[in-house]
Motif scaffolding. Structure first.
Motif, PDB file in Angstrom:
ATOM      1  N   SER A 299    -100.167 -64.603  71.111  1.00  0.00           N
ATOM      2  CA  SER A 299    -100.576 -65.069  69.913  1.00  0.00           C
ATOM      3  C   SER A 299    -100.304 -66.705  69.760  1.00  0.00           C
ATOM      4  CB  SER A 299    -100.097 -63.621  68.549  1.00  0.00           C
ATOM      5  OG  SER A 299    -100.250 -62.936  69.081  1.00  0.00           O
ATOM      6  N   VAL A 300     -98.908 -66.687  69.700  1.00  0.00           N
ATOM      7  CA  VAL A 300     -98.229 -67.985  69.918  1.00  0.00           C
ATOM      8  C   VAL A 300     -98.803 -69.188  70.899  1.00  0.00           C
ATOM      9  CG1 VAL A 300     -96.044 -69.651  70.308  1.00  0.00           C
ATOM     10  CG2 VAL A 300     -96.100 -67.286  69.413  1.00  0.00           C
ATOM     11  N   GLY A 301     -99.358 -69.003  71.714  1.00  0.00           N
ATOM     12  CA  GLY A 301    -100.200 -69.790  72.776  1.00  0.00           C
ATOM     13  C   GLY A 301    -101.964 -69.944  72.346  1.00  0.00           C
ATOM     14  N   ASN A 302    -102.028 -69.062  71.875  1.00  0.00           N
ATOM     15  CA  ASN A 302    -103.730 -68.850  70.583  1.00  0.00           C
ATOM     16  C   ASN A 302    -103.753 -69.380  69.407  1.00  0.00           C
ATOM     17  OD1 ASN A 302    -104.893 -67.741  72.480  1.00  0.00           O
ATOM     18  ND2 ASN A 302    -104.439 -65.854  71.962  1.00  0.00           N
ATOM     19  N   GLY A 303    -102.403 -70.107  69.588  1.00  0.00           N
ATOM     20  CA  GLY A 303    -101.505 -70.596  67.633  1.00  0.00           C
ATOM     21  C   GLY A 303    -101.713 -70.366  66.366  1.00  0.00           C
ATOM     22  N   ASP A 304    -101.707 -68.302  66.836  1.00  0.00           N
ATOM     23  CA  ASP A 304    -101.199 -67.831  65.983  1.00  0.00           C
ATOM     24  C   ASP A 304    -100.526 -67.569  65.794  1.00  0.00           C
ATOM     25  OD1 ASP A 304    -101.640 -65.730  63.857  1.00  0.00           O
ATOM     26  OD2 ASP A 304    -102.100 -63.847  64.823  1.00  0.00           O
ATOM     27  N   ILE A 305     -99.398 -68.147  63.837  1.00  0.00           N
ATOM     28  CA  ILE A 305     -98.633 -68.604  63.433  1.00  0.00           C
ATOM     29  C   ILE A 305     -98.190 -67.243  63.083  1.00  0.00           C
ATOM     30  CG2 ILE A 305     -98.324 -70.611  63.788  1.00  0.00           C
ATOM     31  CD1 ILE A 305     -98.154 -71.595  60.346  1.00  0.00           C
ATOM     32  N   ASP A 306     -98.595 -66.258  61.998  1.00  0.00           N
ATOM     33  CA  ASP A 306     -98.408 -65.399  61.592  1.00  0.00           C
ATOM     34  C   ASP A 306     -98.126 -64.283  62.466  1.00  0.00           C
ATOM     35  OD1 ASP A 306     -99.476 -66.760  59.523  1.00  0.00           O
ATOM     36  OD2 ASP A 306    -100.977 -66.201  59.526  1.00  0.00           O
ATOM     37  N   THR A 307     -98.493 -63.812  63.001  1.00  0.00           N
ATOM     38  CA  THR A 307     -98.397 -62.646  63.941  1.00  0.00           C
ATOM     39  C   THR A 307     -97.106 -62.014  64.864  1.00  0.00           C
ATOM     40  OG1 THR A 307    -100.805 -62.139  64.392  1.00  0.00           O
ATOM     41  CG2 THR A 307     -98.957 -61.109  66.473  1.00  0.00           C
ATOM     42  N   PRO A 308     -96.540 -63.255  64.565  1.00  0.00           N
ATOM     43  CA  PRO A 308     -94.977 -63.816  65.223  1.00  0.00           C
ATOM     44  C   PRO A 308     -94.322 -63.077  64.052  1.00  0.00           C
ATOM     45  CG  PRO A 308     -96.252 -65.214  66.656  1.00  0.00           C
ATOM     46  CD  PRO A 308     -96.972 -64.847  65.199  1.00  0.00           C
ATOM     47  N   PHE A 309     -94.316 -63.423  63.476  1.00  0.00           N
ATOM     48  CA  PHE A 309     -93.653 -62.903  62.473  1.00  0.00           C
ATOM     49  C   PHE A 309     -93.400 -61.713  61.815  1.00  0.00           C
ATOM     50  CE2 PHE A 309     -93.828 -67.410  61.968  1.00  0.00           C
ATOM     51  CZ  PHE A 309     -92.125 -68.297  62.066  1.00  0.00           C
ATOM     52  N   GLN A 310     -94.187 -61.275  61.896  1.00  0.00           N
ATOM     53  CA  GLN A 310     -95.150 -59.506  61.445  1.00  0.00           C
ATOM     54  C   GLN A 310     -94.381 -58.787  62.581  1.00  0.00           C
ATOM     55  OE1 GLN A 310     -99.276 -59.550  61.307  1.00  0.00           O
ATOM     56  NE2 GLN A 310     -99.215 -60.526  59.740  1.00  0.00           N
ATOM     57  N   LEU A 311     -94.758 -58.874  63.851  1.00  0.00           N
ATOM     58  CA  LEU A 311     -93.647 -58.797  65.461  1.00  0.00           C
ATOM     59  C   LEU A 311     -91.847 -58.191  64.632  1.00  0.00           C
ATOM     60  CD1 LEU A 311     -96.246 -59.513  67.957  1.00  0.00           C
ATOM     61  CD2 LEU A 311     -96.056 -57.278  66.736  1.00  0.00           C
ATOM     62  N   SER A 312     -91.797 -59.760  64.422  1.00  0.00           N
ATOM     63  CA  SER A 312     -90.316 -60.190  64.627  1.00  0.00           C
ATOM     64  C   SER A 312     -89.842 -58.878  63.247  1.00  0.00           C
ATOM     65  CB  SER A 312     -90.011 -61.210  64.185  1.00  0.00           C
ATOM     66  OG  SER A 312     -88.179 -61.577  63.823  1.00  0.00           O
ATOM     67  N   GLN A 313     -90.619 -58.863  62.211  1.00  0.00           N
ATOM     68  CA  GLN A 313     -89.880 -57.402  61.294  1.00  0.00           C
ATOM     69  C   GLN A 313     -90.041 -56.268  61.800  1.00  0.00           C
ATOM     70  OE1 GLN A 313     -91.932 -57.963  57.812  1.00  0.00           O
ATOM     71  NE2 GLN A 313     -90.737 -56.606  57.121  1.00  0.00           N
ATOM     72  N   PHE A 314     -91.379 -56.115  62.609  1.00  0.00           N
ATOM     73  CA  PHE A 314     -91.124 -54.344  63.040  1.00  0.00           C
ATOM     74  C   PHE A 314     -90.677 -54.311  64.339  1.00  0.00           C
ATOM     75  CE2 PHE A 314     -93.990 -51.868  65.979  1.00  0.00           C
ATOM     76  CZ  PHE A 314     -94.019 -50.946  65.195  1.00  0.00           C
ATOM     77  N   LEU A 315     -90.440 -55.240  65.185  1.00  0.00           N
ATOM     78  CA  LEU A 315     -89.264 -54.687  66.058  1.00  0.00           C
ATOM     79  C   LEU A 315     -87.614 -54.555  65.430  1.00  0.00           C
ATOM     80  CD1 LEU A 315     -90.291 -57.666  68.720  1.00  0.00           C
ATOM     81  CD2 LEU A 315     -90.550 -54.964  69.317  1.00  0.00           C
ATOM     82  N   ARG A 316     -87.880 -55.328  64.355  1.00  0.00           N
ATOM     83  CA  ARG A 316     -86.139 -55.117  63.785  1.00  0.00           C
ATOM     84  C   ARG A 316     -86.277 -53.832  63.387  1.00  0.00           C
ATOM     85  NH1 ARG A 316     -81.423 -56.530  64.289  1.00  0.00           N
ATOM     86  NH2 ARG A 316     -82.085 -58.781  65.087  1.00  0.00           N
ATOM     87  N   GLN A 317     -87.212 -53.254  63.170  1.00  0.00           N
ATOM     88  CA  GLN A 317     -87.239 -52.327  62.591  1.00  0.00           C
ATOM     89  C   GLN A 317     -86.910 -50.697  63.600  1.00  0.00           C
ATOM     90  OE1 GLN A 317     -91.046 -51.851  60.247  1.00  0.00           O
ATOM     91  NE2 GLN A 317     -89.583 -52.620  58.190  1.00  0.00           N
ATOM     92  N   ILE A 318     -87.639 -51.008  64.103  1.00  0.00           N
ATOM     93  CA  ILE A 318     -87.194 -49.772  65.690  1.00  0.00           C
ATOM     94  C   ILE A 318     -86.470 -50.363  66.269  1.00  0.00           C
ATOM     95  CG2 ILE A 318     -88.050 -49.911  67.210  1.00  0.00           C
ATOM     96  CD1 ILE A 318     -91.158 -50.686  67.232  1.00  0.00           C
ATOM     97  N   HIS A 319     -85.675 -51.327  66.450  1.00  0.00           N
ATOM     98  CA  HIS A 319     -84.396 -51.608  66.713  1.00  0.00           C
ATOM     99  C   HIS A 319     -83.113 -50.789  66.021  1.00  0.00           C
ATOM    100  CE1 HIS A 319     -80.410 -53.902  66.863  1.00  0.00           C
ATOM    101  NE2 HIS A 319     -80.804 -53.854  68.682  1.00  0.00           N
ATOM    102  N   ASP A 320     -83.186 -51.223  64.747  1.00  0.00           N
ATOM    103  CA  ASP A 320     -81.994 -50.553  63.336  1.00  0.00           C
ATOM    104  C   ASP A 320     -82.750 -49.144  63.929  1.00  0.00           C
ATOM    105  OD1 ASP A 320     -81.517 -53.605  62.784  1.00  0.00           O
ATOM    106  OD2 ASP A 320     -82.613 -53.227  61.105  1.00  0.00           O
ATOM    107  N   GLY A 321     -83.705 -47.833  63.638  1.00  0.00           N
ATOM    108  CA  GLY A 321     -84.303 -47.087  64.273  1.00  0.00           C
ATOM    109  C   GLY A 321     -83.120 -46.414  65.322  1.00  0.00           C
ATOM    110  N   PHE A 322     -83.287 -47.573  66.689  1.00  0.00           N
ATOM    111  CA  PHE A 322     -82.622 -46.800  68.130  1.00  0.00           C
ATOM    112  C   PHE A 322     -81.433 -46.872  67.553  1.00  0.00           C
ATOM    113  CE2 PHE A 322     -87.200 -46.953  70.030  1.00  0.00           C
ATOM    114  CZ  PHE A 322     -86.839 -46.379  70.957  1.00  0.00           C
TER     115      PHE A 322
END
Length: 285
Positions: A200-223
């Motif tokens: 996504s970063v390579g394609n100039g998408d600057i929104d998806t990384p922030f969505q992924l960061s929040q989602f991965l943080r939730q998964i990490h907290d669950g684990f």
């Protein structure tokens, strides 16, 4: 004199035992031989079933990986829905393979054969959860995965060789993904999301990384909440999960701090160089 008598008795006893063993082995109708033949058949049957499950699991793993590779194209194609529909078709084929596993496990204790098919099931969970996230931006539940693993086993009888055989003995087969396989599949999902962030970063998408960061943080907290109370394999993958989260957060940091001063087509190069410096042994996956 006494010692010679004792040795003679011992020799006679050994000869008698040997003769008895020879008689039992030579007599195929003996109870011991019959029992061991039964054990042999049971072990051979179990071994053959185990090998069949290993082969089916290998097919499930291969097709699931191909689906994951296909899904990574959503960041580069103009119409992502075509890719998602193709992934649906591939996963339907994977589910048919899992139906074969359910057929093999009918009437069996699945934990006797769990090691044979768990790699394929984990890969399937990873693929189906990746597709679900791309479509709905949330994590698929274990109940939703198991709801799709219900199969109709229909045997057809055609005694006269007619063109249309009538279905008989139709029965419903279900396959239940274990909680540990679900958790391990979700843990592997985090690596694919990290790769999606890089694309996504390579394609100039600057929104998806922030969505992924929040989602991965939730998964990490669950684990992290599970901690050492879960299966041993889950705690081992927690380190990889943290690495994936760290890379995604680093991408977000780069976008937030330097995104305005770096052209979009160069963001991926900057992110890759920062990732290599932070984790030189693993590098960019």
């Amino acid at each position: 004199m006494t010692s010679s008598l004792l040795s003679g008795e011992g020799c006679s006893r050994r000869n008698a035992d040997a003769a008895q063993e020879h008689e039992m082995s030579a007599n195929p109708s003996s109870s011991v031989m019959a029992a061991f033949k039964v054990f042999q058949q049971e072990l051979d049957t179990k071994h053959d079933k185990y090998e069949r499950l290993v082969k089916i699991s290998r097919d499930v793993t291969i097709e699931s990986k191909r689906t994951i590779f296909l899904l990574h194209r959503v960041t580069t194609v103009p119409d992502a829905e075509d890719v998602l529909n193709e992934a649906d078709i591939k996963l339907d084929g994977v589910r048919q393979k899992i139906g074969q596993i359910a057929e093999e496990l009918k009437g069996e204790d699945i934990y006797q054969f769990h090691r044979a098919f768990t790699p394929g099931i984990q890969e399937y969970v990873e693929a189906v959860s990746f597709l679900h996230y791309i479509r709905h931006r949330c994590l698929i539940s274990l109940e939703e995965i198991n709801a799709r693993l219900v199969f109709m086993n229909t045997e057809k009888a055609d005694p006269k060789g007619s063109a249309e055989a009538m279905p008989v003995n139709a029965q419903v087969l279900t396959f239940q993904v274990t909680p540990s396989d679900y958790l391990l599949g979700v843990a592997d999902l985090t690596g694919e999301l990290m790769r999606m962030c890089i694309s996504s970063v390579g394609n100039g998408d600057i929104d998806t990384p922030f969505q992924l960061s929040q989602f991965l943080r939730q998964i990490h907290d669950g684990f992290s909440y599970i901690g050492n109370t879960g299966p041993y394999e889950v705690s081992k993958k927690l380190h990889t999960l943290r690495q994936s989260l760290g890379k995604v957060e680093d991408a977000c940091y780069t976008l937030r701090v330097r995104g305005s001063e770096i052209p979009k087509h160069m963001l991926a190069d900057v992110f890759s160089s920062r990732t290599t410096l932070i984790d030189p042994e693993e590098g960019v996956v």
